[in-house]
Scaffold this motif. Structure first.
Motif: not given
Ligand code: CUA
Length: 312
Positions: A145, A180, A182-184, A188, A191
């Motif tokens: 993340h 967030c 960062e593509y999680c 995502h 988040m």
């Protein structure tokens, strides 16, 4: 300080924000200047040396030593200015002051949890004192993340199996966005969190009152936890499909599990699903729920169960 913000950034609300922006604008305006110079020059020379007649030829120019030295030396100097400036700011951003308040940050799909040295814990909302350095010790339970507070101009990846740190000193009271970056996975974009900057007195009061208990009746406390612990990211309460089964009418419902068996949802099933989410997964859903072991206390799980019973 610039509390209003601009086309590129929200207002500057931390000690480092001004420096980050100054370097950004320096590079931006430098780039615009050279873009205009180079494209303008290209058009000008294309026009100037166009073919003017059948037998006119441009004289053959091979090179110009002075000009070559000039366009090598000047960009080199500019690159060095950017490097030294950037490196100085980078060091400042990476070395937290020794007296910084340390808060532990845990990222998991798809929420943030915060643990304060005095024992308080929160989800998706971090409260920090004004004009005090705060150092975040961060790690992830699952995938990568990235922790980003645009108003403070700070961002750092949050990685499983190791710690990363990020520090800031807030200079404005109020609420700031936490993203967030960062593509999680599927959740995502949800988040999201808030950074609450409060006065020192308010911070001490907040710490003293945040004992993880609540005076509310259990089902109302559970309704708050459903929001604050980010259950809503994956479980709807209106029957609409999401990452996980809807909570509408969940209590007493008979679910088909991925192993082919059936289970009627009761208190034990809910508790187990919160602490060991992968043990009994409802058929048709991916086993993606993170464990809330250590995130939710027993009393909070009881409150959530009381709330789920009320969603008919
Ligand atoms: Cu976590 Cu994107």
């Amino acid at each position: 300080m610039d509390p209003k913000g601009s086309l590129f950034f929200p207002g500057q609300s931390s000690t480092i924000a001004g420096e980050v922006d100054a370097l950004f604008y320096f590079i931006l305006y430098l780039s615009i200047f050279f873009f205009v110079l180079v494209t303008g020059g290209s058009f000008y020379f294309a026009w100037k040396y166009r073919k003017k007649g059948k037998d006119t030829f441009t004289e053959n120019i091979s090179h110009h030593t002075g000009l070559e030295i000039f366009w090598t030396v000047v960009p080199t100097i500019l690159v060095f200015i950017i490097f030294v400036w950037g490196f100085k700011t980078y060091l400042k951003m990476n070395i937290p002051p020794e007296n910084a308040l340390e808060i532990k940050v845990t990222a998991q799909k798809w929420f943030w949890s915060f643990a304060y040295p005095q024992g308080a814990t929160t989800t998706n909302e971090i409260t920090v004192p004004l004009n005090k350095p705060v150092n975040l010790l961060m790690s992830s339970q699952d995938v990568i993340h990235s922790f980003y507070i645009p108003g403070f101009r700070v961002k750092m990846d949050v990685i499983p199996n190791r710690y990363t740190t990020l520090w800031f000193q807030a200079t404005e009271l109020g609420e700031f966005d936490l993203f967030c970056t960062e593509y999680c996975g599927k959740g995502h974009s949800e988040m999201l969190g808030k950074v609450k900057v409060v006065s020192n007195e308010q911070y001490d009061q907040w710490l003293a009152s945040n004992t993880g208990e609540s005076d509310l009746p259990p089902d109302q406390w559970g309704a708050e936890l459903y929001k604050s612990k980010a259950c809503f990211t994956c479980h709807s309460i209106d029957g609409s499909p999401s990452v996980g089964p809807t909570f509408k009418g969940v209590f007493g419902r008979t679910e088909k599990l991925t192993d082919g068996s059936s289970y009627t949802v009761d208190e034990n099933y809910i508790r187990k699903s919160i602490l060991e989410p992968q043990a009994q997964v409802v058929a048709g859903f991916q086993p993606v729920m993170p464990t809330f072991q250590g995130v939710l206390k027993d009393a909070e799980i009881d409150a959530l169960i009381a709330y789920l019973k009320t969603i008919k």
